[in-house]
Write a protein that holds these residues in place. Structure first.
Motif, short mmCIF file in Angstrom:
data_model
loop_
_atom_site.label_atom_id
_atom_site.label_comp_id
_atom_site.label_asym_id
_atom_site.label_seq_id
_atom_site.Cartn_x
_atom_site.Cartn_y
_atom_site.Cartn_z
N UNK A 93 -9.58 0.82 12.04
CA UNK A 93 -9.80 0.07 10.82
C UNK A 93 -10.04 1.06 9.67
N UNK A 94 -9.51 0.74 8.47
CA UNK A 94 -9.71 1.64 7.33
C UNK A 94 -11.18 1.73 6.95
N UNK A 95 -11.59 2.88 6.45
CA UNK A 95 -12.96 3.09 6.01
C UNK A 95 -13.10 2.71 4.55
N UNK A 96 -14.26 2.13 4.21
CA UNK A 96 -14.55 1.71 2.85
C UNK A 96 -15.80 2.43 2.40
N UNK A 97 -15.77 2.95 1.19
CA UNK A 97 -16.92 3.67 0.65
C UNK A 97 -17.98 2.69 0.18
N UNK A 98 -19.24 3.05 0.37
CA UNK A 98 -20.37 2.26 -0.11
C UNK A 98 -21.04 3.06 -1.22
N UNK A 99 -21.30 2.40 -2.35
CA UNK A 99 -21.89 3.06 -3.51
C UNK A 99 -23.28 2.49 -3.78
N UNK A 150 -22.33 6.23 1.47
CA UNK A 150 -21.89 6.12 2.85
C UNK A 150 -20.52 5.49 2.97
N UNK A 151 -20.11 5.31 4.23
CA UNK A 151 -18.82 4.68 4.52
C UNK A 151 -19.00 3.70 5.67
N UNK A 152 -18.18 2.66 5.69
CA UNK A 152 -18.19 1.69 6.79
C UNK A 152 -16.76 1.24 7.04
N UNK A 153 -16.52 0.75 8.25
CA UNK A 153 -15.18 0.27 8.60
C UNK A 153 -14.93 -1.10 7.97
N UNK A 161 -13.81 -4.86 7.77
CA UNK A 161 -13.80 -5.90 8.81
C UNK A 161 -12.38 -6.22 9.28
N UNK A 162 -12.27 -6.65 10.53
CA UNK A 162 -10.96 -6.96 11.11
C UNK A 162 -10.21 -8.03 10.32
N UNK A 163 -10.93 -8.99 9.75
CA UNK A 163 -10.29 -10.10 9.05
C UNK A 163 -9.52 -9.59 7.83
N UNK A 164 -9.95 -8.47 7.27
CA UNK A 164 -9.28 -7.93 6.09
C UNK A 164 -7.95 -7.25 6.42
N UNK A 165 -7.72 -6.96 7.69
CA UNK A 165 -6.47 -6.32 8.09
C UNK A 165 -5.45 -7.33 8.60
N UNK A 166 -5.83 -8.62 8.67
CA UNK A 166 -4.91 -9.66 9.14
C UNK A 166 -3.81 -9.88 8.11
N UNK A 167 -2.61 -10.24 8.56
CA UNK A 167 -1.51 -10.48 7.60
C UNK A 167 -1.77 -11.76 6.79
N UNK A 168 -1.26 -11.80 5.58
CA UNK A 168 -1.40 -12.97 4.71
C UNK A 168 -0.34 -13.99 5.09
#
Length: 105
Positions: free
Chosen positions: A4-10, A18-21, A23-30
């Motif tokens: 899963x892609x990493x997302x930066x936390x500000x 920091x960084x977090x992965x 969520x799986x739902x965000x990688x689902x096709x539209x």
């Protein structure tokens, strides 16, 4: 399964904390069918109500002439001296009558 892609936390100050992965739902096709369904049904929320008055077409005194006059048995406006007298009233097929199956807001 792909990572899963990493997302930066500000932080509130705008610094990276920091960084977090993602969520799986965000990688689902539209799915275009779901997008269309949601768009169509959300657009229905902005419709404006419309209706006719409950009294529309019923604001005249009229009574049926009965049988034997060779005219339809629809109620007719009484009186004389005006073009409205003798005209059909109340029915949905009459000019100036109420509508069939009133729309009620």
């Amino acid at each position: 399964m792909a990572a899963r892609p990493l997302v930066s936390i500000f932080s509130l100050t705008g610094e990276k904390s920091g960084e977090t992965a993602l969520p799986n739902v965000m990688t689902a096709p539209i799915r275009p069918d779901i997008v269309q369904f949601v768009h169509t049904n959300m657009a229905k929320n902005s419709r404006q109500a419309y209706a006719v008055s409950i009294r529309a077409g019923k604001q005249v005194s009229a009574s049926s002439w009965g049988t034997g006059r060779a005219v339809a048995r629809i109620p007719r406006v009484g009186g004389g001296g005006t073009s409205r007298s003798g005209q059909g009233a109340f029915g949905n097929m009459c000019r100036g009558g109420r509508m069939f199956a009133l729309t009620v807001a």
